[in-house]
Design a protein around this motif. Structure first.
Motif, mmCIF file in Angstrom:
data_model
loop_
_atom_site.group_PDB
_atom_site.id
_atom_site.type_symbol
_atom_site.label_atom_id
_atom_site.label_comp_id
_atom_site.label_asym_id
_atom_site.label_seq_id
_atom_site.Cartn_x
_atom_site.Cartn_y
_atom_site.Cartn_z
ATOM 1 N N ARG A 131 0.814 -1.216 0.000
ATOM 2 C CA ARG A 131 0.000 0.000 0.000
ATOM 3 C C ARG A 131 0.854 1.276 0.000
ATOM 4 O O ARG A 131 0.376 2.354 -0.332
ATOM 5 C CB ARG A 131 -0.922 0.024 1.227
ATOM 6 N N GLU A 250 -6.305 -4.356 0.520
ATOM 7 C CA GLU A 250 -5.927 -3.634 -0.696
ATOM 8 C C GLU A 250 -6.488 -2.217 -0.714
ATOM 9 O O GLU A 250 -7.588 -1.965 -0.218
ATOM 10 C CB GLU A 250 -6.458 -4.366 -1.934
ATOM 11 N N ARG A 251 -5.739 -1.318 -1.310
ATOM 12 C CA ARG A 251 -6.260 0.018 -1.551
ATOM 13 C C ARG A 251 -7.191 -0.028 -2.762
ATOM 14 O O ARG A 251 -6.960 -0.769 -3.721
ATOM 15 C CB ARG A 251 -5.105 0.985 -1.850
ATOM 16 N N ASP A 252 -8.259 0.784 -2.721
ATOM 17 C CA ASP A 252 -9.238 0.787 -3.808
ATOM 18 C C ASP A 252 -8.603 1.145 -5.144
ATOM 19 O O ASP A 252 -8.993 0.619 -6.188
ATOM 20 C CB ASP A 252 -10.380 1.763 -3.493
ATOM 21 N N GLN A 254 -5.690 0.394 -6.078
ATOM 22 C CA GLN A 254 -4.683 -0.597 -6.461
ATOM 23 C C GLN A 254 -5.295 -1.987 -6.627
ATOM 24 O O GLN A 254 -4.585 -2.983 -6.623
ATOM 25 C CB GLN A 254 -3.577 -0.673 -5.393
#
Length: 380
Positions: A131, A250-252, A254
């Motif tokens: 992240r 997870e990042r949105d 990514q």
């Protein structure tokens, strides 16, 4: 050398080359500790790959002996960088590097406790690392698994056919790697050969960094976390929990376009590259000890297709894998051969005798299998 019982036993039973390697590492440790007052008495060598990791029981401190100053500073800087971004990581005991003998360097770390068997912790740390915006660390080296991959091959105790195969296999994978359609942008990556172990001392959990962080593709870390359970004999890691945990952090911006790493179209190429990297790590150390040499010969034979998977690469490759969960295959392996019997628990003497017998039989089996293989020059 004032080393512990286990290390003393190793020095008595191993080859002169490995004794010299361990002695040089201990000398670097002794010189470094003189500057800081750490006591190396009864030090135990815990691991000699990817660097030498010593336990100093008198002070409950770990010492890493690195091959050079650059790696040592890279590990220190990486650990402090992760801590700055609130990643659960074991911070260095000292924030500087102590020069050792023969160009080696030594770093010191608090004892992190035992590696946890909870795969969700590994996924959590890996996801949090991915992240991080890699622009925050412009000093990171680019991750290219092929850089230096064949270093030491010319001097390794392998036959010409094995060396030729490794060169050709590397060239093939390099070509396939360059053609991969990567589904995610570059990230901060750990670059290990397996699932990163997160340690637990009963109070805190954290990652003990053994290599410098890199700038590369997160798919490497995800494939590295999976391939043991697919290709090697041993307890199955709970990879479904790992994958679910990773996706939940997870990042949105990514998000990946595959539900699990095994379904990604480039999975097999990266998996085979990770496996080759692990094999070459053994090949480069094969001159140190006859057992390491036998392991190197055996693992190269596995890659060449001499045995069916899952492969038995010994306790060193499976000791940290204690969760017995089956993993469904997603791809049919390309060169998967190599398997042996597994026995129940043995006494120490029985295990020693069986180990010598298995090593002799294994060497004969490998030699027969490899000699029977056609010389496929240019076709591997």
């Amino acid at each position: 050398m004032s080393v512990g019982t286990r290390t003393r036993t190793l020095l008595k039973t191993t080859t002169p080359a490995r004794r010299l390697d361990v002695a040089a590492s201990f000398e670097a440790l002794t010189q470094a500790r003189a500057a800081i007052g750490e006591d190396p008495a009864q030090a135990e060598l815990l691991s000699d790959s990817p660097n030498h990791l010593w336990s100093l029981p008198a002070t409950r401190v770990l010492a890493m002996v690195h091959p050079d100053l650059d790696e040592a500073w890279g590990v220190i800087k990486g650990a402090l960088f992760l801590k700055q971004h609130r990643i659960p990581v074991i911070p260095p005991w000292y924030h500087d590097v102590r020069a050792g003998t023969e160009g080696r360097a030594v770093t010191f770390w608090p004892d992190p406790g035992k590696p946890s068997t909870d795969t969700s912790l590994s996924a959590w740390v890996t996801a949090l690392t991915h992240r991080i915006d890699p622009a925050a660390a412009p000093w990171l080296r680019e991750h290219d698994p092929f850089t230096g991959l064949l270093d030491g091959l010319g001097d390794a105790p392998l036959d010409d056919a094995a060396r030729r195969f490794l060169r050709q296999h590397t060239a093939q994978l390099r070509e396939e790697w360059d053609d991969l359609d990567w589904p995610t942008p570059n990230a901060v990556v750990l670059g290990e050969h397996g699932m990163v172990p997160v340690h637990d001392d009963g109070v805190h959990v954290g990652l003990l960094l053994r290599r410098p962080l890199m700038h590369g593709r997160r798919e490497w870390d995800l494939v590295a976390a999976r391939w043991y359970s697919e290709l090697l004999i041993g307890p199955r890691e709970d990879h479904r929990t790992y994958a679910d945990t990773y996706l939940s952090y997870e990042r949105d911006d990514q998000a990946v376009d595959y539900p699990y790493i095994g379904t990604w179209s480039g999975y097999q190429v990266v998996r085979d590259t990770v496996a080759l990297t692990a094999v070459m790590a053994t090949v480069r150390r094969a001159h140190l000890d006859h057992r390491i040499r036998q392991a190197a010969v055996h693992r190269v034979a596995c890659l060449r297709g001499a045995y069916p998977a899952p492969w038995n690469w010994g306790a060193a490759m499976t000791a940290s894998r204690t969760n017995a969960h089956p993993l469904a295959k997603v791809h049919e392996p390309r060169v998967l051969r190599c398997g042996h019997h597994i026995v129940e628990e043995l006494t120490e003497l029985e295990a020693l005798l069986l180990g010598y017998l298995a090593a002799d039989l294994n060497a004969i089996e490998i030699a027969l299998a490899v000699n029977a293989m056609p010389d496929r020059r240019g076709s591997e």
